[in-house]
Design an enzyme around this catalytic site. Structure first.
Site, PDB file in Angstrom:
ATOM      1  N   SER A 194      95.239  36.180 178.801  1.00  0.00           N
ATOM      2  CA  SER A 194      95.470  34.932 178.088  1.00  0.00           C
ATOM      3  C   SER A 194      95.305  33.753 179.043  1.00  0.00           C
ATOM      4  O   SER A 194      94.234  33.574 179.621  1.00  0.00           O
ATOM      5  CB  SER A 194      96.850  34.970 177.435  1.00  0.00           C
ATOM      6  OG  SER A 194      97.006  33.940 176.505  1.00  0.00           O
ATOM      7  N   GLU A 311      93.459  39.550 167.657  1.00  0.00           N
ATOM      8  CA  GLU A 311      94.196  38.636 168.526  1.00  0.00           C
ATOM      9  C   GLU A 311      95.131  37.723 167.724  1.00  0.00           C
ATOM     10  O   GLU A 311      96.298  37.529 168.072  1.00  0.00           O
ATOM     11  CB  GLU A 311      93.210  37.756 169.310  1.00  0.00           C
ATOM     12  CG  GLU A 311      92.282  38.489 170.248  1.00  0.00           C
ATOM     13  CD  GLU A 311      92.867  38.696 171.633  1.00  0.00           C
ATOM     14  OE1 GLU A 311      94.009  38.254 171.870  1.00  0.00           O
ATOM     15  OE2 GLU A 311      92.180  39.300 172.473  1.00  0.00           O
ATOM     16  N   HIS A 405      97.153  39.957 170.055  1.00  0.00           N
ATOM     17  CA  HIS A 405      97.115  39.374 171.396  1.00  0.00           C
ATOM     18  C   HIS A 405      98.251  39.934 172.249  1.00  0.00           C
ATOM     19  O   HIS A 405      99.390  40.049 171.799  1.00  0.00           O
ATOM     20  CB  HIS A 405      97.259  37.856 171.261  1.00  0.00           C
ATOM     21  CG  HIS A 405      97.060  37.088 172.515  1.00  0.00           C
ATOM     22  ND1 HIS A 405      95.825  36.890 173.092  1.00  0.00           N
ATOM     23  CD2 HIS A 405      97.944  36.424 173.316  1.00  0.00           C
ATOM     24  CE1 HIS A 405      95.952  36.145 174.168  1.00  0.00           C
ATOM     25  NE2 HIS A 405      97.222  35.849 174.328  1.00  0.00           N
TER      26      HIS A 405
END
Length: 483
Positions: A194, A311, A405
């Site tokens: 990320s 995600e 995610h």
């Protein structure tokens, strides 16, 4: 050099002094909370990182050091994402796990940059424990760096991208000291997820990071920068709340709790996922002089890059946004098309690939394409050095999250046994899949390739938790049915 300590307490001499760690299971030695730069307080709050002070005697490195000042996650996400807060001023610190805490071993090194939207997170998250990497012959390093306005606020009287400067300072510390912990400074892999992956993308482009690592991995994050006005807006909003000028000098005089409270308030009004004001990296002549995606495309280091299949579910499902967008119907898809610049043909292709997908799923996949799949594929296709693409497709056992995610983290670190890993993955996550995924990351650190062919510009990525994974690595347990 290493020195003798008491039983279970190995000692290593760094450039600043001797640190004493702890030996854990399987003979892995862990050294935590080692300063790589001076505490960013007083005149250093918004300055470039300064060299750490030396110390006499033996410094205890048995516990994590202070985490960077930050606002806590909102309650919805705090139930899914662990984010310990350890008070103290010396937040520019790092941790080392090693199977051989002595010079001469020449082991590969992996340096981890945590995620958290550049405003949250730390190296103390339990899922990021480096024991499994060290168990498998890698010297593992994780670090804290300044976050939010402290690391990325844009001021006329302070250097830009201070969090990035912190990361480069930590990498220089690794280059100068990791030999004493058994590592090879010429065999460093930097990797992150990320915001950590976005940071890796910036390091690929930053002149000041040249030569500090040999290869890199980007998990669910692509090289990017924000328009400077987006970041300045965040600073101006904070200045308005604090009733001070929007300068580093003025912000440095504000008590830290008040500064973080103002940051928490402005973060509630930001929407980085959909565009708009946020804290982030910017183009800067001194630290990041060009678009990182373009600079990374010219790089020659091997890259491992990928994403999760869904995600968007981390943001859409827990907040109720999935249900809301489904109620919007075609309007949700139209809004996503505007945000992503996709045409109707892209939507038709998605509908064909995902029969039965609702508006929220289509909108989420369009956003995932725009923010991750498209730029990472473009980066891989533009490079002459090898690029290995993957997708993580196993759906969480937590209802509604799917292959969201950050779900892959417990698999990459082989920390599914950690209670905090269950928050996102559920209690029945398949260890067999973690064995394969973790082994691929170790293999990449050791050999420069993870176990499948570099991307050829048109084929599919390696899908962990899918048929391709089974073919390459052996049987995989059947994932649960997504509620």
């Amino acid at each position: 050099m290493s020195t003798a300590g008491s039983s279970g307490r190995p000692r290593v001499r760094t450039g600043q002094g001797v640190v004493e760690g702890r030996t854990g299971p399987e003979g892995v030695a862990a050294f935590r909370g080692i300063p790589y730069a001076a505490a960013p307080v007083g005149a250093l709050r918004f300055a470039a990182p300064a060299a750490p002070a030396a110390w006499d005697g033996v410094r205890d490195a048995g516990a994590f050091g202070p985490t960077a000042p930050k606002a806590a996650y909102p309650r919805t996400f705090a139930a899914l994402l662990s984010d310990p807060e350890i008070p103290g001023e010396d937040c520019l610190n790092l941790n080392v796990w090693t199977p051989q805490p002595a010079a001469g071993a020449g082991l590969p090194v992996m340096v981890w940059l945590h995620g958290g939207a550049l405003t949250r997170g730390s190296s103390a998250v339990p899922v990021y424990d480096g024991s499994a990497f060290a168990r498998d012959g890698v010297v593992f390093v994780s670090l804290n760096y300044r976050l939010g306005v402290l690391g990325y606020g844009l001021f006329p009287d302070a250097p830009a991208n201070r969090g990035l400067l912190d990361q480069m300072a930590a990498l220089r510390w690794v280059r100068e000291n990791i030999t004493a912990f058994g590592g090879d400074p010429a065999r460093v892999t930097v990797f992150g997820e990320s915001a950590g992956a976005i940071s890796v993308g910036a390091l690929l482009a930053a002149p000041g990071a040249a030569g500090l690592f040999a290869q890199a991995a980007l998990q669910s994050g692509a090289p990017e920068v924000l328009p400077p006005d987006h970041v300045r807006t965040m600073v101006r909003r904070m200045a308005s709340l604090l009733k001070v000028p929007a300068t580093a000098e003025a912000f440095a005089a504000v008590p830290l709790p008040d500064l973080i409270a103002a940051q928490r308030a402005v973060l509630r009004r930001s929407g980085a996922l959909l565009g708009g004001p946020a804290f982030g990296l910017v183009i800067d002549p001194d630290t990041l002089p060009e678009e990182p995606l373009e600079a990374a495309a010219r790089g020659r280091v091997p890259l491992l890059m990928g994403w999760t299949t869904e995600e968007y579910r981390l943001w859409f499902a827990p907040t109720g946004l999935m249900r809301l967008l489904d109620r919007f119907g075609p309007l949700a898809v139209a809004l996503a098309r505007v945000r992503t610049g996709k045409d109707r043909a892209a939507v038709r292709a998605l509908r064909a690939a995902l029969p039965g997908a609702g508006p929220a799923e289509l909108a989420g996949q369009l956003l995932t394409d725009r923010l991750l799949r498209d730029p990472l594929r473009r980066l891989a296709g533009a490079r002459t050095a090898p690029s290995f693409l993957y997708e993580f497709g196993w759906p969480s056992g937590v209802p509604g999250l799917g292959a969201c995610h950050a779900l892959e983290l417990g698999f990459v670190f082989d920390t599914l046994h950690v209670p905090e890993a269950h928050w996102l993955a559920g209690p029945e996550a398949p260890q067999e899949l973690a064995d394969r995924m973790h082994a691929a990351w170790v293999r990449f650190a050791v050999t420069g390739e993870p176990g499948w062919e570099p991307w050829d510009g048109c084929g599919p990525p390696m899908v962990f938790g899918g048929p391709q994974d089974q073919e390459a690595f052996g049987p995989v347990v059947t994932p649960p049915v997504l509620p």
